[in-house]
Design an enzyme around this catalytic site. Structure first.
Site, PDB file in Angstrom:
ATOM      1  N   SER A 257       0.806  -1.214   0.000  1.00  0.00           N
ATOM      2  CA  SER A 257       0.000   0.000   0.000  1.00  0.00           C
ATOM      3  C   SER A 257       0.843   1.270   0.000  1.00  0.00           C
ATOM      4  O   SER A 257       1.701   1.424  -0.851  1.00  0.00           O
ATOM      5  CB  SER A 257      -0.958  -0.077   1.193  1.00  0.00           C
ATOM      6  OG  SER A 257      -2.086   0.686   0.911  1.00  0.00           O
ATOM      7  N   HIS A 398      -7.800  -5.464   0.146  1.00  0.00           N
ATOM      8  CA  HIS A 398      -6.546  -4.733   0.253  1.00  0.00           C
ATOM      9  C   HIS A 398      -5.748  -5.261   1.448  1.00  0.00           C
ATOM     10  O   HIS A 398      -6.116  -5.015   2.605  1.00  0.00           O
ATOM     11  CB  HIS A 398      -6.923  -3.261   0.471  1.00  0.00           C
ATOM     12  CG  HIS A 398      -5.771  -2.328   0.517  1.00  0.00           C
ATOM     13  ND1 HIS A 398      -5.019  -2.016  -0.587  1.00  0.00           N
ATOM     14  CD2 HIS A 398      -5.248  -1.605   1.542  1.00  0.00           C
ATOM     15  CE1 HIS A 398      -4.089  -1.142  -0.254  1.00  0.00           C
ATOM     16  NE2 HIS A 398      -4.204  -0.881   1.038  1.00  0.00           N
TER      17      HIS A 398
END
Ligand code: GCU
Length: 421
Positions: A257, A398
């Site tokens: 990320s 995610h």
């Protein structure tokens, strides 16, 4: 056009996130092989000598900001060494990397696990979000004392410090046992050691160490937080170069990320990194900005004003004006192996944009005789593809998971082991 709704974020307005593929605007990507004089680059030498520096400079001045050229003084202290970590399977070290300039000093805390062998091992190096104590549940790792973010969703981070309860909270993201069992070392450091993950006007963290007398903030093209984190990864590599248990010529820089954006920029800036791995890095990472899909330049600059240099704000809702796009960030890593991965539910990070970021770096890899993804089409889930440029789309949200790590370890077996001296 993206969805034409305007939302207010931190006092400013930017267009709302679009996750409808039919609303992606027509866009043209800059050609990494056409230089600023309109000339085509045809050899690896020309790329390295002229075109690569041009693109790197554009990313420095327009996106991440320029890190200081001044070299700080570094001192390394091994704070602890445990020879029977992970139930006897690994040696664990905690190392302080003390960074100093005339303006002061900053201690960075590196955690290093190495499998027990007598030859130097390849390493995965990456930043963690909440402190080294979160990486495994081993009870005797120093609790982070750095800038941490209070997170209601993360156990044991309170009032900007880590408590006992935070041990192991990031362990699924690091897979230390798996990494060590496969014969790799793992090195990590908390991003908050280097620079806080909030907008502090660059008054804490590493930035003030490089201010000149009386200076209180950097220029519009100077480093912000992602560039500072990337710089910190290079300081960790400086330490690894001194540690005989690892092979610093075979270090894969990895991140998830915001820290995946960081890993890519670190590999672009520091060619000592032998490999880069971008997990769900999205906007400002592997995803193409000009697709204006998922998180946009405008949204990221509003919500995280400290991540990129101020110049990047010129492109808020004007991605078409960007002189670079993220495929060129990946191209800066050529000819070194690069793995880009996405998650199917992570529309915010634009999986297709990440795939296309990797895909469009191929012409530069080709100059070096290296193969890329070998397909024009996004592969189905759980179907890793490619050669020196690799890609997979994992099912789910995610995150960075055991599945992702298995692919990265297989990739490292292929490209970090083969160069074993
Ligand atoms: C937010 C942000 C992303 C970032 C992510 C993360 O979702 O919008 O750009 O990658 O946080 O770091 O987890």
């Amino acid at each position: 056009m993206t969805a034409g709704i305007v939302v207010a974020v931190a006092g400013e307005t930017v267009k709302k996130e679009n996750i409808d593929e039919s609303k992606v605007p027509p866009y043209t990507l800059p050609d990494p092989l056409i230089d600023s004089h309109g000339r085509r680059v045809t050899t690896a030498e020309e790329w390295m000598e002229t075109r690569r520096p041009e693109i790197h400079r554009l990313f420095e001045t327009e996106v991440y900001g320029r890190a200081p050229r001044e070299a700080p003084k570094l001192e390394f202290h091994v704070d602890s060494e445990k020879r029977d970590a992970l139930g006897g399977r690994a040696i664990r070290k905690e190392v302080t990397i003390d960074v100093s300039t005339a303006r002061g000093h900053l201690p960075l805390h590196l955690l290093l696990y190495t499998p027990k062998t007598d030859h130097p091992l390849p390493v995965f190096l990456g930043l963690n979000f909440h402190g080294n104590q979160g990486v495994t549940s081993e009870p005797d790792i120093q609790l982070a004392q750095c800038w941490l973010i209070n997170r209601p969703d993360v156990r044991g981070i309170l009032d900007n410090h880590a408590t006992e309860e935070s041990r192991g909270t990031e362990s699924s993201r690091w897979q230390v046992e798996q990494v060590v069992a496969r014969g790799y070392a793992l090195a990590t450091m908390c991003c908050g050691d280097i620079d806080p993950d909030f907008d502090d006007g660059f008054q804490n963290g590493v930035h003030p160490l490089f201010y000149s007398k009386g200076q209180t903030h950097g220029a519009d093209d100077e480093w912000a937080t992602i560039a500072a984190w990337a710089w910190g990864l290079s300081r960790a590599l400086d330490y690894l170069e001194t540690d005989k248990s690892v092979d610093a010529k075979r270090v894969a820089v990895i991140g998830h990320s915001r820290l995946g954006k960081t890993a890519l920029w670190a590999a672009a800036c520091d060619q000592r990194f032998a490999m880069a791995i971008s997990n769900d890095s999205g906007c400002g990472g592997a995803a193409l900005s000009k697709r204006v899909f998922g998180e946009t330049v405008g949204l990221i600059n509003k919500n995280f004003p400290h991540w990129f240099c101020r110049n990047f704000r010129k492109y808020n809702d004007h991605e078409e004006l960007l002189p670079v796009d993220q495929h060129e960030l990946i191209a800066l890593i050529a000819p070194r192996p690069i793995y880009v991965a996405s998650a199917s539910d992570d529309k915010h990070a634009d999986p297709l944009g990440e795939f296309l970021g990797a895909k469009n770096a191929e012409p530069v890899y080709k100059l070096f005789g290296k193969k890329g993804l070998g397909t024009k089409d996004m592969p189905p889930v759980e179907h890793p593809i490619g050669d020196v440029i690799h890609y997979h789309l994992r099912t789910g949200k995610h995150d960075i998971t055991a599945y992702d790590w298995q692919q990265y370890l297989d990739f490292a077996d292929r490209y970090l082991r083969e160069s074993q001296g």
